[in-house]
Scaffold this motif. Structure first.
Motif, PDB file in Angstrom:
ATOM      1  N   GLU A 148      -7.014  -0.604  -8.577  1.00  0.00           N
ATOM      2  CA  GLU A 148      -6.508  -0.593  -9.952  1.00  0.00           C
ATOM      3  C   GLU A 148      -6.575  -1.985 -10.558  1.00  0.00           C
ATOM      4  OE1 GLU A 148      -3.063   1.281 -12.738  1.00  0.00           O
ATOM      5  OE2 GLU A 148      -2.381   0.256 -10.951  1.00  0.00           O
ATOM      6  N   ILE A 149      -6.205  -2.993  -9.781  1.00  0.00           N
ATOM      7  CA  ILE A 149      -6.293  -4.361 -10.278  1.00  0.00           C
ATOM      8  C   ILE A 149      -7.736  -4.691 -10.660  1.00  0.00           C
ATOM      9  CG2 ILE A 149      -6.114  -6.800  -9.611  1.00  0.00           C
ATOM     10  CD1 ILE A 149      -3.705  -6.007  -7.874  1.00  0.00           C
TER      11      ILE A 149
ATOM     12  N   ILE B 201       1.987  -4.573  -9.288  1.00  0.00           N
ATOM     13  CA  ILE B 201       0.559  -4.567  -9.594  1.00  0.00           C
ATOM     14  C   ILE B 201       0.282  -5.407 -10.834  1.00  0.00           C
ATOM     15  CG2 ILE B 201      -1.388  -3.116 -10.279  1.00  0.00           C
ATOM     16  CD1 ILE B 201      -0.192  -0.883  -8.575  1.00  0.00           C
TER      17      ILE B 201
ATOM     18  N   SER C 190       1.155   2.282 -13.707  1.00  0.00           N
ATOM     19  CA  SER C 190       1.085   1.180 -12.759  1.00  0.00           C
ATOM     20  C   SER C 190       2.483   0.857 -12.258  1.00  0.00           C
ATOM     21  CB  SER C 190       0.456  -0.051 -13.420  1.00  0.00           C
ATOM     22  OG  SER C 190       0.167  -1.049 -12.465  1.00  0.00           O
ATOM     23  N   TRP C 191       2.597  -0.195 -11.446  1.00  0.00           N
ATOM     24  CA  TRP C 191       3.877  -0.697 -10.933  1.00  0.00           C
ATOM     25  C   TRP C 191       4.025  -2.151 -11.338  1.00  0.00           C
ATOM     26  CZ3 TRP C 191       2.071   1.070  -5.476  1.00  0.00           C
ATOM     27  CH2 TRP C 191       2.096   2.470  -5.416  1.00  0.00           C
TER      28      TRP C 191
ATOM     29  N   TRP D 128      -6.112   6.568  -9.665  1.00  0.00           N
ATOM     30  CA  TRP D 128      -5.963   5.513  -8.656  1.00  0.00           C
ATOM     31  C   TRP D 128      -4.867   5.833  -7.650  1.00  0.00           C
ATOM     32  CZ3 TRP D 128      -1.546   2.592  -7.713  1.00  0.00           C
ATOM     33  CH2 TRP D 128      -0.511   2.725  -8.646  1.00  0.00           C
TER      34      TRP D 128
ATOM     35  N   TYR E  86      -3.873   0.141  -4.930  1.00  0.00           N
ATOM     36  CA  TYR E  86      -3.482  -0.847  -5.929  1.00  0.00           C
ATOM     37  C   TYR E  86      -4.549  -1.916  -6.142  1.00  0.00           C
ATOM     38  CZ  TYR E  86      -2.355  -4.619  -2.629  1.00  0.00           C
ATOM     39  OH  TYR E  86      -2.432  -5.624  -1.706  1.00  0.00           O
TER      40      TYR E  86
ATOM     41  N   ALA F 139      -2.069  -8.625 -10.920  1.00  0.00           N
ATOM     42  CA  ALA F 139      -3.195  -8.656 -11.859  1.00  0.00           C
ATOM     43  C   ALA F 139      -3.130  -9.901 -12.749  1.00  0.00           C
ATOM     44  CB  ALA F 139      -3.198  -7.394 -12.722  1.00  0.00           C
TER      45      ALA F 139
ATOM     46  N   THR G  80       0.847  -1.188   0.000  1.00  0.00           N
ATOM     47  CA  THR G  80       0.000   0.000   0.000  1.00  0.00           C
ATOM     48  C   THR G  80       0.880   1.234   0.000  1.00  0.00           C
ATOM     49  OG1 THR G  80      -1.726   1.239   1.132  1.00  0.00           O
ATOM     50  CG2 THR G  80      -0.210   0.041   2.515  1.00  0.00           C
TER      51      THR G  80
END
Length: 399
Positions: free
Chosen positions: A255-256, A273, A269-270, A249, A252, A277, A4
């Motif tokens: 976002e997923i 993530i 994104s990272w 967002w 996370y 996903a 987070t």
């Protein structure tokens, strides 16, 4: 895995404090040119007896004691080895970390680059004697003495880990596969309403980076050092992009979920993530675009008012020790700071996936930093727009 991180806007008051000080050129290493002069504080020359406790401010996942997952615990072994009882305050934003450090109740903090210069300039973080942190020698050289963790050749912390902000997309919805940030900044995007972007004022740097590569006439050299004209161009680009953004967002998990449902099909994104996903069967890929990207490199810093400085230094050494740094990197989802950690991850592909030792990769990443009036790119003939103004602009951008 637990991850987070949110970056909220900093207050005008906090920035006014952080941006104080006179201008002074940087010296050596990656230390910022044109930087401010911090308050005169000294690092200890030697350590004394440990005090029996250490009070930390940390991102969730950085100081695990087994309470979230019994198999994930590097705090208890530290306590047994050093006699320092760890008390952790989990912070949700960089602003919260800055505010908490000002209370003087905490000994160390895992600051991101958008907070570290504020802490240095306000005198809330002290210089760190890296010679008292034995494991510092094994930290990747490219993380040491950088613009977000040093000033004028003086180290103000120990690097913890790093990650890049990537372009993620649905492989079944986005074609051809994107290779440029133009996929999210083109006002004629075919994905209108399904573009997502990171919800923070620091996202202005993403726009600045794109303009740095696509509009060289603006003269942007550092996406965190923007004069008024460069800043206005970045704001204008994000206001234009806003019409195509379906969701901003910061969580996370959301976002997923958004990518799984198809509400979002492309955006920032990272790597972690994208990995999560994919594990949930979302048809996504994440790439480092041709323009490069922004990213984060966190630093453990010691409070200038630390009541337990010896335990704080023990913690800094512990958290970047090979085994522990490997554990943190895997649990949080990032590249470790200690180059010896890669041989100790349980997933032997972890460092490959997160590009831990891929220096050409990191040369394309512009790590978060705190914009201040003294331009971080070394210019002295203009003033740059401080982060307080970024925050005001971000509110206007989102409408």
């Amino acid at each position: 895995m637990r991850l987070t991180r949110t970056l909220a806007a900093c207050t005008v008051l906090a920035l006014a404090t952080a941006c104080g000080g006179s201008s002074s050129p940087g010296k050596g290493g990656g230390s910022s040119g044109g930087a401010f002069t911090p308050p005169k504080l000294s690092a200890p020359k030697a350590l004394g007896e440990t005090e029996g406790a250490v009070n930390l401010i940390a991102w969730a996942g950085y100081a695990e004691d087994g309470s979230n997952d019994k198999s994930v615990d590097w705090v208890t072994p530290f306590e047994k080895e050093t006699g320092c009882q760890v008390n952790t305050k989990v912070a949700g934003t960089s602003d919260e970390m800055v505010s908490l450090m000002k209370t003087g109740q905490y000994d160390a903090v895992s600051a991101s680059g958008d907070a570290s210069l504020r802490l240095i300039a306000s005198g809330d973080a002290a210089p760190v004697n890296t010679g008292l942190v034995p494991n510092y020698k094994d930290v990747f050289a490219s993380l040491k003495m950088q613009k977000w963790n040093s000033v004028n050749g003086v180290a103000y912390g120990v690097p913890h880990g790093r990650g890049a902000n990537l372009l993620m997309y649905r492989t079944d919805k986005v074609s051809p596969a994107p290779t440029s940030w133009s996929a999210v900044f083109d006002k004629a995007s075919p994905y209108k309403g399904h573009v997502t972007a990171y919800d923070s004022a620091i996202y202005l740097a993403d726009a600045a980076l794109y303009l740095m590569k696509t509009k060289p006439e603006l003269g942007i050299k550092d996406p965190y050092a923007l004069d008024q004209k460069q800043f206005d161009a970045s704001v204008a680009l994000l206001k234009e992009q806003n019409a195509n953004v379906g969701e901003y967002w910061s969580d996370y998990l959301k976002e997923i979920s958004s990518f799984k449902s198809g509400d979002s099909v492309i955006g920032t994104s990272w790597q972690v993530i994208a990995n999560l996903a994919k594990a949930e069967k979302a048809p996504v890929e994440a790439v480092l675009p041709s323009e490069g990207s922004t990213g984060w490199s966190d630093t453990w810093m010691v409070s200038a008012k630390a009541q337990h400085p010896n335990c704080a230094y023990k913690w800094l050494d512990w958290i970047v020790s090979p085994k522990v740094n490997a554990q943190v990197a895997e649990w949080f989802g990032e590249a470790p700071a200690n180059e010896k950690s890669c041989a100790l991850t349980s997933d032997k592909n972890h460092c490959t996936v997160f590009h831990a030792a891929d220096e050409p990769y990191w040369k394309q990443v512009h790590f978060w930093n705190t914009p201040i009036p003294q331009c971080l790119d070394g210019r002295t003939d203009v003033r740059c727009v401080p982060y307080a103004k970024w925050v005001q602009a971000w509110t206007e951008i989102k409408g």
